[in-house]
Enzyme design. Structure first.
Site, PDB file in Angstrom:
ATOM      1  N   SER A 126      43.122  62.206  35.004  1.00  0.00           N
ATOM      2  CA  SER A 126      41.843  62.851  35.357  1.00  0.00           C
ATOM      3  C   SER A 126      42.084  63.680  36.623  1.00  0.00           C
ATOM      4  N   ARG A 137      37.185  59.845  26.920  1.00  0.00           N
ATOM      5  CA  ARG A 137      38.337  60.343  27.694  1.00  0.00           C
ATOM      6  C   ARG A 137      39.439  60.787  26.754  1.00  0.00           C
ATOM      7  N   VAL A 138      40.421  61.467  27.314  1.00  0.00           N
ATOM      8  CA  VAL A 138      41.634  61.766  26.556  1.00  0.00           C
ATOM      9  C   VAL A 138      42.728  60.892  27.171  1.00  0.00           C
ATOM     10  N   TYR A 166      40.494  63.324  39.264  1.00  0.00           N
ATOM     11  CA  TYR A 166      40.504  62.340  40.362  1.00  0.00           C
ATOM     12  C   TYR A 166      41.909  61.753  40.535  1.00  0.00           C
ATOM     13  N   HIS A 167      42.476  61.244  39.416  1.00  0.00           N
ATOM     14  CA  HIS A 167      43.800  60.618  39.536  1.00  0.00           C
ATOM     15  C   HIS A 167      44.821  61.638  40.049  1.00  0.00           C
ATOM     16  N   LYS A 199      45.080  61.897  43.769  1.00  0.00           N
ATOM     17  CA  LYS A 199      45.888  60.841  44.394  1.00  0.00           C
ATOM     18  C   LYS A 199      47.380  61.207  44.358  1.00  0.00           C
ATOM     19  N   ASP A 226      32.857  56.414  57.868  1.00  0.00           N
ATOM     20  CA  ASP A 226      32.330  56.783  56.544  1.00  0.00           C
ATOM     21  C   ASP A 226      31.337  57.930  56.717  1.00  0.00           C
ATOM     22  N   ASN A 227      31.248  58.780  55.681  1.00  0.00           N
ATOM     23  CA  ASN A 227      30.198  59.809  55.699  1.00  0.00           C
ATOM     24  C   ASN A 227      29.024  59.408  54.796  1.00  0.00           C
ATOM     25  N   VAL A 253      40.005  47.287  40.168  1.00  0.00           N
ATOM     26  CA  VAL A 253      39.538  46.104  40.904  1.00  0.00           C
ATOM     27  C   VAL A 253      38.318  45.512  40.188  1.00  0.00           C
ATOM     28  N   ARG A 288      36.219  58.346  44.204  1.00  0.00           N
ATOM     29  CA  ARG A 288      37.172  57.544  43.447  1.00  0.00           C
ATOM     30  C   ARG A 288      36.860  57.380  41.950  1.00  0.00           C
ATOM     31  N   LEU A 331      36.154  46.039  33.848  1.00  0.00           N
ATOM     32  CA  LEU A 331      35.923  44.589  33.791  1.00  0.00           C
ATOM     33  C   LEU A 331      34.546  44.236  34.364  1.00  0.00           C
ATOM     34  N   ASN A 332      34.201  44.863  35.483  1.00  0.00           N
ATOM     35  CA  ASN A 332      32.871  44.629  36.057  1.00  0.00           C
ATOM     36  C   ASN A 332      31.788  45.011  35.050  1.00  0.00           C
TER      37      ASN A 332
HETATM   38  P1  NAD Z   1      33.808  53.676  47.128  1.00  0.00           P
HETATM   39  O1  NAD Z   1      33.350  54.981  46.609  1.00  0.00           O
HETATM   40  O2  NAD Z   1      32.926  52.493  46.970  1.00  0.00           O
HETATM   41  O3  NAD Z   1      34.211  53.804  48.668  1.00  0.00           O
HETATM   42  C1  NAD Z   1      34.746  54.985  49.230  1.00  0.00           C
HETATM   43  C2  NAD Z   1      34.024  55.219  50.551  1.00  0.00           C
HETATM   44  O4  NAD Z   1      34.571  56.388  51.154  1.00  0.00           O
HETATM   45  C3  NAD Z   1      32.534  55.454  50.359  1.00  0.00           C
HETATM   46  O5  NAD Z   1      31.791  54.623  51.216  1.00  0.00           O
HETATM   47  C4  NAD Z   1      32.346  56.936  50.697  1.00  0.00           C
HETATM   48  O6  NAD Z   1      31.093  57.200  51.283  1.00  0.00           O
HETATM   49  C5  NAD Z   1      33.508  57.202  51.649  1.00  0.00           C
HETATM   50  N1  NAD Z   1      33.985  58.586  51.634  1.00  0.00           N
HETATM   51  C6  NAD Z   1      34.311  59.357  50.574  1.00  0.00           C
HETATM   52  N2  NAD Z   1      34.706  60.574  50.975  1.00  0.00           N
HETATM   53  C7  NAD Z   1      34.646  60.581  52.345  1.00  0.00           C
HETATM   54  C8  NAD Z   1      34.931  61.544  53.333  1.00  0.00           C
HETATM   55  N3  NAD Z   1      35.347  62.778  53.024  1.00  0.00           N
HETATM   56  N4  NAD Z   1      34.764  61.215  54.636  1.00  0.00           N
HETATM   57  C9  NAD Z   1      34.327  59.973  54.984  1.00  0.00           C
HETATM   58  N5  NAD Z   1      34.027  59.015  54.076  1.00  0.00           N
HETATM   59  C10 NAD Z   1      34.187  59.316  52.764  1.00  0.00           C
HETATM   60  O7  NAD Z   1      35.232  53.402  46.435  1.00  0.00           O
HETATM   61  P2  NAD Z   1      36.066  52.046  46.355  1.00  0.00           P
HETATM   62  O8  NAD Z   1      35.915  51.479  44.992  1.00  0.00           O
HETATM   63  O9  NAD Z   1      35.810  51.198  47.541  1.00  0.00           O
HETATM   64  O10 NAD Z   1      37.547  52.632  46.441  1.00  0.00           O
HETATM   65  C11 NAD Z   1      38.154  52.832  47.696  1.00  0.00           C
HETATM   66  C12 NAD Z   1      39.522  53.462  47.513  1.00  0.00           C
HETATM   67  O11 NAD Z   1      40.339  52.631  46.699  1.00  0.00           O
HETATM   68  C13 NAD Z   1      39.483  54.820  46.848  1.00  0.00           C
HETATM   69  O12 NAD Z   1      40.380  55.686  47.483  1.00  0.00           O
HETATM   70  C14 NAD Z   1      39.912  54.537  45.427  1.00  0.00           C
HETATM   71  O13 NAD Z   1      40.553  55.641  44.884  1.00  0.00           O
HETATM   72  C15 NAD Z   1      40.858  53.363  45.602  1.00  0.00           C
HETATM   73  N6  NAD Z   1      40.908  52.503  44.417  1.00  0.00           N
HETATM   74  C16 NAD Z   1      39.779  51.898  43.954  1.00  0.00           C
HETATM   75  C17 NAD Z   1      39.850  51.084  42.820  1.00  0.00           C
HETATM   76  C18 NAD Z   1      38.639  50.392  42.239  1.00  0.00           C
HETATM   77  O14 NAD Z   1      38.765  49.785  41.167  1.00  0.00           O
HETATM   78  N7  NAD Z   1      37.485  50.434  42.899  1.00  0.00           N
HETATM   79  C19 NAD Z   1      41.087  50.896  42.185  1.00  0.00           C
HETATM   80  C20 NAD Z   1      42.214  51.554  42.687  1.00  0.00           C
HETATM   81  C21 NAD Z   1      42.115  52.355  43.808  1.00  0.00           C
HETATM   82  N1  USQ Z   2      36.973  51.770  29.580  1.00  0.00           N
HETATM   83  C1  USQ Z   2      36.427  51.235  28.426  1.00  0.00           C
HETATM   84  N2  USQ Z   2      35.104  50.920  28.436  1.00  0.00           N
HETATM   85  C2  USQ Z   2      34.310  51.094  29.538  1.00  0.00           C
HETATM   86  C3  USQ Z   2      34.884  51.634  30.714  1.00  0.00           C
HETATM   87  C4  USQ Z   2      36.223  51.966  30.692  1.00  0.00           C
HETATM   88  O1  USQ Z   2      37.096  51.061  27.409  1.00  0.00           O
HETATM   89  O2  USQ Z   2      33.107  50.782  29.472  1.00  0.00           O
HETATM   90  C5  USQ Z   2      38.424  52.078  29.612  1.00  0.00           C
HETATM   91  C6  USQ Z   2      38.777  53.491  30.036  1.00  0.00           C
HETATM   92  O3  USQ Z   2      38.783  54.368  28.945  1.00  0.00           O
HETATM   93  C7  USQ Z   2      40.148  53.292  30.660  1.00  0.00           C
HETATM   94  C8  USQ Z   2      40.090  51.876  31.242  1.00  0.00           C
HETATM   95  O4  USQ Z   2      38.995  51.238  30.600  1.00  0.00           O
HETATM   96  O5  USQ Z   2      41.137  53.290  29.663  1.00  0.00           O
HETATM   97  C9  USQ Z   2      39.885  51.844  32.738  1.00  0.00           C
HETATM   98  O6  USQ Z   2      38.729  52.578  33.059  1.00  0.00           O
HETATM   99  P1  USQ Z   2      37.913  52.293  34.418  1.00  0.00           P
HETATM  100  O7  USQ Z   2      36.707  53.149  34.420  1.00  0.00           O
HETATM  101  O8  USQ Z   2      37.747  50.838  34.608  1.00  0.00           O
HETATM  102  O9  USQ Z   2      38.989  52.739  35.510  1.00  0.00           O
HETATM  103  P2  USQ Z   2      39.535  54.159  35.948  1.00  0.00           P
HETATM  104  O10 USQ Z   2      38.740  55.267  35.436  1.00  0.00           O
HETATM  105  O11 USQ Z   2      40.991  54.186  35.663  1.00  0.00           O
HETATM  106  O12 USQ Z   2      39.307  54.132  37.512  1.00  0.00           O
HETATM  107  C10 USQ Z   2      39.206  52.921  38.268  1.00  0.00           C
HETATM  108  C11 USQ Z   2      38.651  53.289  39.630  1.00  0.00           C
HETATM  109  C12 USQ Z   2      39.644  54.232  40.317  1.00  0.00           C
HETATM  110  C13 USQ Z   2      41.022  53.613  40.354  1.00  0.00           C
HETATM  111  C14 USQ Z   2      41.487  53.189  38.967  1.00  0.00           C
HETATM  112  C15 USQ Z   2      42.735  52.352  39.004  1.00  0.00           C
HETATM  113  O13 USQ Z   2      37.379  53.909  39.510  1.00  0.00           O
HETATM  114  O14 USQ Z   2      39.187  54.488  41.648  1.00  0.00           O
HETATM  115  O15 USQ Z   2      41.931  54.536  40.862  1.00  0.00           O
HETATM  116  O16 USQ Z   2      40.470  52.325  38.381  1.00  0.00           O
HETATM  117  S1  USQ Z   2      43.821  52.721  37.676  1.00  0.00           S
HETATM  118  O17 USQ Z   2      43.074  52.610  36.429  1.00  0.00           O
HETATM  119  O18 USQ Z   2      44.909  51.801  37.735  1.00  0.00           O
HETATM  120  O19 USQ Z   2      44.249  54.083  37.872  1.00  0.00           O
END
Ligand code: NAD
Ligand code: USQ
Length: 389
Positions: free
Chosen positions: A179, A323-324, A181-182, A185, A31-32, A211, A100, A239-240
């Site tokens: 987005s 968002r859109v 971000y998406h 991926k 991790d960084n 998650v 992410r 959800l969180n």
């Molecule tokens: P997070 O931000 O808590 O963890 C990501 C970690 O990667 C962090 O500790 C960050 O410091 C490290 N990192 C980022 N860029 C780096 C780099 N260039 N070099 C080294 N380390 C780096 O995120 P998370 O919620 O644990 O998500 C982890 C992965 O799962 C992500 O790729 C995210 O897109 C994917 N994901 C997350 C969710 C969710 O709901 N949290 C859902 C779907 C997918």
């Molecule tokens: N949303 C609300 N109210 C809120 C927050 C979000 O209505 O307070 C809505 C958003 O508009 C969206 C949905 O809930 O339609 C999900 O938003 P989110 O912020 O929970 O999730 P998202 O932005 O999609 O991103 C998260 C993680 C990302 C992961 C993604 C999985 O941050 O890393 O890739 O979930 S997924 O959604 O399946 O692409």
């Protein structure tokens, strides 16, 4: 197995590393620590306090007698990434290490460019390291369900058979993400599929849903093993956030009409999916895709469920969607691959939500209420068109 967990200090990476270690695998994390830096940038902290990386590892060693190697570095640094893979000699690399947050990537031009550079270049460096050092290494890469968007047809697991003008082919499922971000991926998925096709690498792309949850069997052994829990409008996921808003007595923020449907998965199931994917590797040359979620729900369903289960007063507020995105749409996504390999889902239940309320209540004083409402907007404004810095 020897398993390297990249992003091993994050919300999902840390509990996954512990889960793999508890199952007898030799684990290293890299991790960084940029996630901790985003907290400073945004003026927020994880709701649940988290220990430093070295303390976490020390506590795990003391409790279990198991070692976790730590690599401090940035995947966008090609030399670091190469050195780490060469030194650790993993059988599998689990890659969580990306920026992410969708809202973070939409703050302004600087954050969009940073997100795509960080994510796409980091993954490319990793692909080169694996191809150079040992193409047998199984890459388990975290993608997202959001790569697909919300198409008006059923979503398949990564690939789709299509017939066009009388001819048939199997192609990557079309993507329409929501987005920058998406999109990063999607770019990763294409690069990984290409590396599997051209260099014969083996990879599993886990298109994970949103998650929720904060505890696993391993993190709950000691408070110093806790993983982070984000509630702010940039990194907190729906959800969180809603569970936290309920406990704080704040309105549950449904964006727009709330008909947005997403796939969801409990943290406990996430760490199992990672173990299952590592222990059942893709074939050499295969780009395997699993849709990693256990149930689909609309944002409105979630708000209603949280309010029904929360024992106190609870209020839902529909606010302008920053968002859109489609707010009323068809959604049906396949997710059988991981179930076939043995995943036993833990679905959202009253007990599970109740335990989340308990965790939140213990740390409620740490919340910065100003961080709850969304400020990042998808539509172009003077603030997000150009770099805000
Ligand atoms: P997070 O931000 O808590 O963890 C990501 C970690 O990667 C962090 O500790 C960050 O410091 C490290 N990192 C980022 N860029 C780096 C780099 N260039 N070099 C080294 N380390 C780096 O995120 P998370 O919620 O644990 O998500 C982890 C992965 O799962 C992500 O790729 C995210 O897109 C994917 N994901 C997350 C969710 C969710 O709901 N949290 C859902 C779907 C997918
Ligand atoms: N949303 C609300 N109210 C809120 C927050 C979000 O209505 O307070 C809505 C958003 O508009 C969206 C949905 O809930 O339609 C999900 O938003 P989110 O912020 O929970 O999730 P998202 O932005 O999609 O991103 C998260 C993680 C990302 C992961 C993604 C999985 O941050 O890393 O890739 O979930 S997924 O959604 O399946 O692409």
């Amino acid at each position: 197995m020897r398993i390297l967990v990249l992003g091993g200090d994050g919300y999902l990476g840390w509990p996954s590393a512990l889960h793999l270690s508890a199952r007898g695998h030799d684990v290293g994390i890299a991790d960084n620590f940029v996630r901790r830096a985003y907290d400073l940038e945004l003026g927020v902290e994880s709701l649940v306090p988290i220990a430093s990386p070295t303390e976490r590892i020390r506590v795990w060693r003391e409790l279990t007698d198991r070692e976790i190697a730590l690599f401090h570095g940035d995947l966008t640094d090609a030399a670091f990434t190469h050195r780490m893979v060469e030194e650790f000699r993993p059988d599998a690399v689990v890659h969580f290490a990306e920026q992410r947050s969708a809202p973070y990537s939409m703050i302004d031009q600087h954050h969009a460019v940073y997100t795509q550079h960080n994510n796409v270049v980091g993954t490319l460096n990793l692909l080169y390291a694996i191809a150079d050092i040992n193409p047998d290494i199984h890459l388990v890469k975290l993608g997202t369900m959001g790569e697909y968007g919300t198409p008006n047809i059923d979503i398949e697991e990564g690939w789709i058979d299509i017939t066009h003008k009388g001819r048939t082919d199997r192609v990557l499922y079309p993507k329409r993400p929501g987005s920058f971000y998406h999109l990063s991926k999607v770019h990763d998925s294409h690069n990984i599929e290409f590396a599997c096709r051209i260099w014969g690498l083996r990879a599993t792309d886990l298109n994970q849903g949103v998650v929720y949850g904060q505890e696993t069997d391993e993190t709950s052994l000691d408070t110093r093993l806790a993983t982070r829990f984000d509630y702010d409008a940039v990194f907190g996921t729906v959800l969180n956030r809603m569970a936290i808003q309920a406990v704080l007595g704040e309105p549950l923020t449904v964006y727009g009409q709330g008909g947005q449907v997403r796939g969801f998965i409990n943290l406990v199931d996430t760490v199992e999916c990672i173990r299952i994917s590592c222990e059942n590797p893709a074939d050499q040359g295969e780009f395997r895709v699993f849709n990693q979620f256990t149930e689909q729900m609309s944002v409105r369903d979630i708000a209603e469920t949280v309010c029904r289960v929360y024992p106190g007063r609870c209020r839902v507020e529909m606010i302008d969607n920053p968002r859109v995105e489609a707010e009323d749409h068809y959604y049906r996504a396949a997710h059988t691959g991981l179930l076939e390999l043995g995943l036993m889902p833990h679905l959202l239940s009253d007990t599970l939500l109740g335990s989340m309320f308990g965790i939140i209540d213990r740390h409620r004083d740490r919340v910065n209420l100003d961080a709850l409402l969304p400020e990042v907007r998808w539509r172009k404004t003077a603030a997000n068109l150009v770099s805000g810095r």
